[in-house]
Structure formats: structure tokens, C-alpha cells
Design a protein around this motif. Structure first.
Motif, PDB file in Angstrom:
ATOM      1  N   THR A  72       0.796  -1.229   0.000  1.00  0.00           N
ATOM      2  CA  THR A  72       0.000   0.000   0.000  1.00  0.00           C
ATOM      3  C   THR A  72       0.830   1.281   0.000  1.00  0.00           C
ATOM      4  OG1 THR A  72      -0.156  -0.065   2.411  1.00  0.00           O
ATOM      5  CG2 THR A  72      -1.958  -1.084   1.162  1.00  0.00           C
ATOM      6  N   THR A  73       2.158   1.185   0.140  1.00  0.00           N
ATOM      7  CA  THR A  73       2.980   2.401   0.223  1.00  0.00           C
ATOM      8  C   THR A  73       4.149   2.366  -0.751  1.00  0.00           C
ATOM      9  OG1 THR A  73       4.389   1.506   1.968  1.00  0.00           O
ATOM     10  CG2 THR A  73       2.441   2.750   2.667  1.00  0.00           C
ATOM     11  N   THR A  74       4.591   3.561  -1.126  1.00  0.00           N
ATOM     12  CA  THR A  74       5.827   3.745  -1.895  1.00  0.00           C
ATOM     13  C   THR A  74       6.534   4.973  -1.333  1.00  0.00           C
ATOM     14  OG1 THR A  74       4.583   4.982  -3.565  1.00  0.00           O
ATOM     15  CG2 THR A  74       5.045   2.667  -4.047  1.00  0.00           C
ATOM     16  N   PRO A  75       7.874   5.033  -1.411  1.00  0.00           N
ATOM     17  CA  PRO A  75       8.600   6.180  -0.862  1.00  0.00           C
ATOM     18  C   PRO A  75       8.229   7.492  -1.567  1.00  0.00           C
ATOM     19  CG  PRO A  75      10.089   4.356  -1.302  1.00  0.00           C
ATOM     20  CD  PRO A  75       8.770   3.998  -1.916  1.00  0.00           C
ATOM     21  N   PHE A  76       8.389   8.592  -0.840  1.00  0.00           N
ATOM     22  CA  PHE A  76       8.145   9.931  -1.367  1.00  0.00           C
ATOM     23  C   PHE A  76       8.948  10.131  -2.653  1.00  0.00           C
ATOM     24  CE2 PHE A  76       9.329  14.432  -1.621  1.00  0.00           C
ATOM     25  CZ  PHE A  76       8.087  15.032  -1.566  1.00  0.00           C
ATOM     26  N   GLY A  77       8.289  10.612  -3.708  1.00  0.00           N
ATOM     27  CA  GLY A  77       8.955  10.862  -4.982  1.00  0.00           C
ATOM     28  C   GLY A  77       8.917   9.708  -5.955  1.00  0.00           C
ATOM     29  N   THR A  78       8.316   8.585  -5.576  1.00  0.00           N
ATOM     30  CA  THR A  78       8.225   7.439  -6.478  1.00  0.00           C
ATOM     31  C   THR A  78       7.354   7.790  -7.688  1.00  0.00           C
ATOM     32  OG1 THR A  78       8.462   5.860  -4.670  1.00  0.00           O
ATOM     33  CG2 THR A  78       7.429   5.044  -6.695  1.00  0.00           C
ATOM     34  N   GLY A 102      -1.736   5.933 -17.320  1.00  0.00           N
ATOM     35  CA  GLY A 102      -1.331   7.168 -16.687  1.00  0.00           C
ATOM     36  C   GLY A 102      -0.122   6.986 -15.799  1.00  0.00           C
ATOM     37  N   THR A 103       0.042   7.939 -14.894  1.00  0.00           N
ATOM     38  CA  THR A 103       1.180   7.934 -13.986  1.00  0.00           C
ATOM     39  C   THR A 103       0.781   8.547 -12.660  1.00  0.00           C
ATOM     40  OG1 THR A 103       3.514   8.518 -13.788  1.00  0.00           O
ATOM     41  CG2 THR A 103       2.070  10.183 -14.733  1.00  0.00           C
ATOM     42  N   SER A 104       1.539   8.214 -11.630  1.00  0.00           N
ATOM     43  CA  SER A 104       1.336   8.839 -10.328  1.00  0.00           C
ATOM     44  C   SER A 104       2.691   9.071  -9.680  1.00  0.00           C
ATOM     45  CB  SER A 104       0.439   7.986  -9.428  1.00  0.00           C
ATOM     46  OG  SER A 104       1.070   6.762  -9.121  1.00  0.00           O
ATOM     47  N   VAL A 105       2.753  10.118  -8.858  1.00  0.00           N
ATOM     48  CA  VAL A 105       3.966  10.460  -8.121  1.00  0.00           C
ATOM     49  C   VAL A 105       3.608  10.512  -6.646  1.00  0.00           C
ATOM     50  CG1 VAL A 105       5.784  12.170  -7.766  1.00  0.00           C
ATOM     51  CG2 VAL A 105       4.820  11.838 -10.064  1.00  0.00           C
ATOM     52  N   THR A 106       4.307   9.748  -5.818  1.00  0.00           N
ATOM     53  CA  THR A 106       4.047   9.741  -4.381  1.00  0.00           C
ATOM     54  C   THR A 106       4.399  11.108  -3.803  1.00  0.00           C
ATOM     55  OG1 THR A 106       4.562   7.391  -4.311  1.00  0.00           O
ATOM     56  CG2 THR A 106       4.502   8.555  -2.203  1.00  0.00           C
ATOM     57  N   THR A 107       3.428  11.730  -3.108  1.00  0.00           N
ATOM     58  CA  THR A 107       3.610  13.103  -2.622  1.00  0.00           C
ATOM     59  C   THR A 107       3.505  13.225  -1.104  1.00  0.00           C
ATOM     60  OG1 THR A 107       1.259  13.511  -3.020  1.00  0.00           O
ATOM     61  CG2 THR A 107       2.801  14.154  -4.767  1.00  0.00           C
ATOM     62  N   SER A 108       3.475  12.108  -0.384  1.00  0.00           N
ATOM     63  CA  SER A 108       3.443  12.177   1.083  1.00  0.00           C
ATOM     64  C   SER A 108       4.510  11.259   1.653  1.00  0.00           C
ATOM     65  CB  SER A 108       2.057  11.789   1.618  1.00  0.00           C
ATOM     66  OG  SER A 108       1.794  10.426   1.364  1.00  0.00           O
ATOM     67  N   ASP A 110       4.296   9.437   4.265  1.00  0.00           N
ATOM     68  CA  ASP A 110       3.773   8.154   4.742  1.00  0.00           C
ATOM     69  C   ASP A 110       3.568   7.174   3.586  1.00  0.00           C
ATOM     70  OD1 ASP A 110       1.450   9.062   3.492  1.00  0.00           O
ATOM     71  OD2 ASP A 110       0.248   9.121   5.328  1.00  0.00           O
ATOM     72  N   GLY A 111       3.797   7.625   2.362  1.00  0.00           N
ATOM     73  CA  GLY A 111       3.729   6.756   1.190  1.00  0.00           C
ATOM     74  C   GLY A 111       2.336   6.430   0.712  1.00  0.00           C
ATOM     75  N   LEU A 112       1.308   7.079   1.261  1.00  0.00           N
ATOM     76  CA  LEU A 112      -0.077   6.727   0.940  1.00  0.00           C
ATOM     77  C   LEU A 112      -0.751   7.669  -0.059  1.00  0.00           C
ATOM     78  CD1 LEU A 112      -1.328   5.739   4.506  1.00  0.00           C
ATOM     79  CD2 LEU A 112      -0.898   4.198   2.561  1.00  0.00           C
ATOM     80  N   ARG A 113      -0.193   8.849  -0.292  1.00  0.00           N
ATOM     81  CA  ARG A 113      -0.849   9.828  -1.177  1.00  0.00           C
ATOM     82  C   ARG A 113      -0.001  10.077  -2.421  1.00  0.00           C
ATOM     83  NH1 ARG A 113      -4.904  12.039   1.934  1.00  0.00           N
ATOM     84  NH2 ARG A 113      -4.512  12.030   4.156  1.00  0.00           N
ATOM     85  N   SER A 114      -0.721  10.298  -3.528  1.00  0.00           N
ATOM     86  CA  SER A 114      -0.045  10.549  -4.799  1.00  0.00           C
ATOM     87  C   SER A 114      -0.799  11.600  -5.595  1.00  0.00           C
ATOM     88  CB  SER A 114       0.017   9.264  -5.636  1.00  0.00           C
ATOM     89  OG  SER A 114       0.741   8.264  -4.975  1.00  0.00           O
ATOM     90  N   LEU A 115      -0.063  12.242  -6.498  1.00  0.00           N
ATOM     91  CA  LEU A 115      -0.674  13.070  -7.526  1.00  0.00           C
ATOM     92  C   LEU A 115      -0.768  12.186  -8.755  1.00  0.00           C
ATOM     93  CD1 LEU A 115      -1.671  15.820  -8.567  1.00  0.00           C
ATOM     94  CD2 LEU A 115       0.697  16.308  -9.216  1.00  0.00           C
ATOM     95  N   LEU A 134      -7.174  14.311 -13.407  1.00  0.00           N
ATOM     96  CA  LEU A 134      -5.975  14.809 -12.751  1.00  0.00           C
ATOM     97  C   LEU A 134      -6.335  15.175 -11.320  1.00  0.00           C
ATOM     98  CD1 LEU A 134      -3.039  15.908 -12.703  1.00  0.00           C
ATOM     99  CD2 LEU A 134      -3.968  18.079 -13.540  1.00  0.00           C
ATOM    100  N   GLY A 135      -5.641  14.590 -10.344  1.00  0.00           N
ATOM    101  CA  GLY A 135      -5.940  14.922  -8.956  1.00  0.00           C
ATOM    102  C   GLY A 135      -5.172  14.059  -7.982  1.00  0.00           C
ATOM    103  N   GLY A 136      -5.445  14.277  -6.700  1.00  0.00           N
ATOM    104  CA  GLY A 136      -4.801  13.519  -5.648  1.00  0.00           C
ATOM    105  C   GLY A 136      -5.511  12.205  -5.394  1.00  0.00           C
ATOM    106  N   THR A 137      -4.736  11.170  -5.072  1.00  0.00           N
ATOM    107  CA  THR A 137      -5.314   9.865  -4.739  1.00  0.00           C
ATOM    108  C   THR A 137      -4.724   9.364  -3.430  1.00  0.00           C
ATOM    109  OG1 THR A 137      -3.641   8.729  -6.071  1.00  0.00           O
ATOM    110  CG2 THR A 137      -5.741   9.221  -7.148  1.00  0.00           C
ATOM    111  N   HIS A 138      -5.464   8.473  -2.791  1.00  0.00           N
ATOM    112  CA  HIS A 138      -5.027   7.838  -1.549  1.00  0.00           C
ATOM    113  C   HIS A 138      -5.029   6.335  -1.795  1.00  0.00           C
ATOM    114  CE1 HIS A 138      -4.890   6.562   2.641  1.00  0.00           C
ATOM    115  NE2 HIS A 138      -4.556   7.801   2.955  1.00  0.00           N
ATOM    116  N   ASN A 139      -3.982   5.651  -1.356  1.00  0.00           N
ATOM    117  CA  ASN A 139      -3.836   4.226  -1.668  1.00  0.00           C
ATOM    118  C   ASN A 139      -4.815   3.312  -0.953  1.00  0.00           C
ATOM    119  OD1 ASN A 139      -1.708   5.095  -3.192  1.00  0.00           O
ATOM    120  ND2 ASN A 139      -0.118   4.209  -1.910  1.00  0.00           N
TER     121      ASN A 139
END
Length: 197
Positions: A72-78, A102-108, A110-115, A134-139
């Protein structure tokens, strides 16, 4: 002669006012409660995103800090890219109705939020075209992404696409997400609800 001209102008203004009033009354959402199909006004339906890690989705840039890689998580900037089938039911064997890429970039940290940004190409219920989001997502929770464009039958649509995990733990390397579409067209576009998540 001037009186006749102003009378015609007054009648024209009255006629235009009545037409505007009738159009406004027809665009009121109160008479359309529960509509779940395409009626030139709004469309709601659900599909399922079928993701397979390292087959339809890849981590192309590893993150730099924060949480580690888990289900459920990836490091910040993934940076993560995907091209997944959309099926009509949660089962992978059900009919394919489209594809999401598409694509997503981890933006938190805690590794749970992405753009996230994506193009969803659909051929479903007799409608063909694409929807861009286009928007924010939560894992691990439902997330609403605004619709920012559309093509084909989905041209001029606005609204949002809500995604939520069906299973938080990957079975092997496969994960399924529920994808709910809430689309609106003019003159109903301004009645599109705002996100609650």
C-alpha cells in the motif's frame, strides 16, 4: 412608428425571457433524481481496474525518503506508470470495457498519497471516447479525481472519477480497484457535486 417598434422590442424581450425561464426549469436537477444512464445530461457507472505489478504497471523511479515499498505504500517521490484493463465486474475474467493509462507520483512521506493523472479510454454501453483525470489519490481510501477533459461521446463532460481499492493486499502481483464515473454535460454541468473525500 416608434411605439410600434418599442412594442415589438418588448414582445421580443418577453419571449426571450420566457425561453430562458423554460430552459432554466428544464435544467433543474430535481426532476432527474436517480437517473443512472446517459440522457445527454449525466451518466454514472462503475468499472474495475485490473492492475498487475511488473506487467501492466511499473515503478520507473524509486522514491527518496519516508515509507518503504509495500502493498500500500511507496517512498516519497516514487514515479509509477500503468496501463490497466477496465472490466465490467471485479473478476479479471469479465468483459473488458476500456483501458486506463497514466502515472502517479508519491507526494506524502507516509507513502499513501499521490498526484495522479490518467486517460481512460472507454467502449461501454454504446458510448466510445476517453475521459482525462488529474488529482490527488489515496492508496487505501476512496479518492475523487476531477475530470479535466473528454473526447468522443465524453466530449465536454465534467465531473469526477472515484477510485477505491477492492482488495488492499495483492493476490500474487494483482490488485483490483473500483472505478466509479460521475459525468455531467451542459446544462447540468454546474450541478455536478463537489468531492467529499
Amino acid at each position: 412608428m416608434a411605439a410600434a417598434g418599442s412594442s415589438k422590442t418588448a414582445n421580443l424581450l418577453l419571449c426571450l425571457t420566457m425561453i430562458s425561464f423554460v430552459q432554466l426549469a428544464q435544467s433543474s436537477p430535481s426532476g432527474d433524481k436517480g437517473i443512472k444512464g446517459f440522457h445527454g445530461k449525466k451518466l454514472s457507472f462503475t468499472l474495475y481496474q485490473q492492475e498487475t505489478i511488473n506487467k501492466t504497471s511499473y515503478m520507473v523511479v524509486g522514491g527518496v525518503a519516508g515509507a518503504g515499498v509495500s502493498e500500500t505504500t511507496t517512498p516519497f517521490g516514487t514515479v509509477y506508470v500503468f496501463r490497466d484493463d477496465l472490466t465490467v465486474r471485479a473478476e479479471r475474467s469479465s468483459r473488458v470495457a476500456g483501458v486506463v493509462e497514466g502515472t502517479s507520483v508519491t507526494t506524502s512521506f507516509d507513502g499513501l498519497r499521490s498526484l495522479s493523472l490518467g486517460k481512460i479510454t472507454l467502449d461501454h454501453r454504446g458510448h466510445r471516447g476517453s475521459v482525462s483525470v488529474l488529482g490527488g489519490t489515496h492508496n487505501t481510501r476512496p479518492s475523487d479525481c476531477p475530470v479535466v477533459g473528454g473526447t468522443g461521446d465524453f466530449g465536454y463532460a465534467v465531473g469526477y472519477v472515484r477510485t477505491s481499492p477492492v482488495n488492499l493486499r495483492a493476490r500474487g502481483s494483482s490488485v483490483t480497484f473500483k472505478v466509479e464515473f460521475h459525468l455531467y454535460w451542459p446544462p447540468y454541468a454546474h450541478y455536478a457535486p463537489t468531492s467529499k473525500h
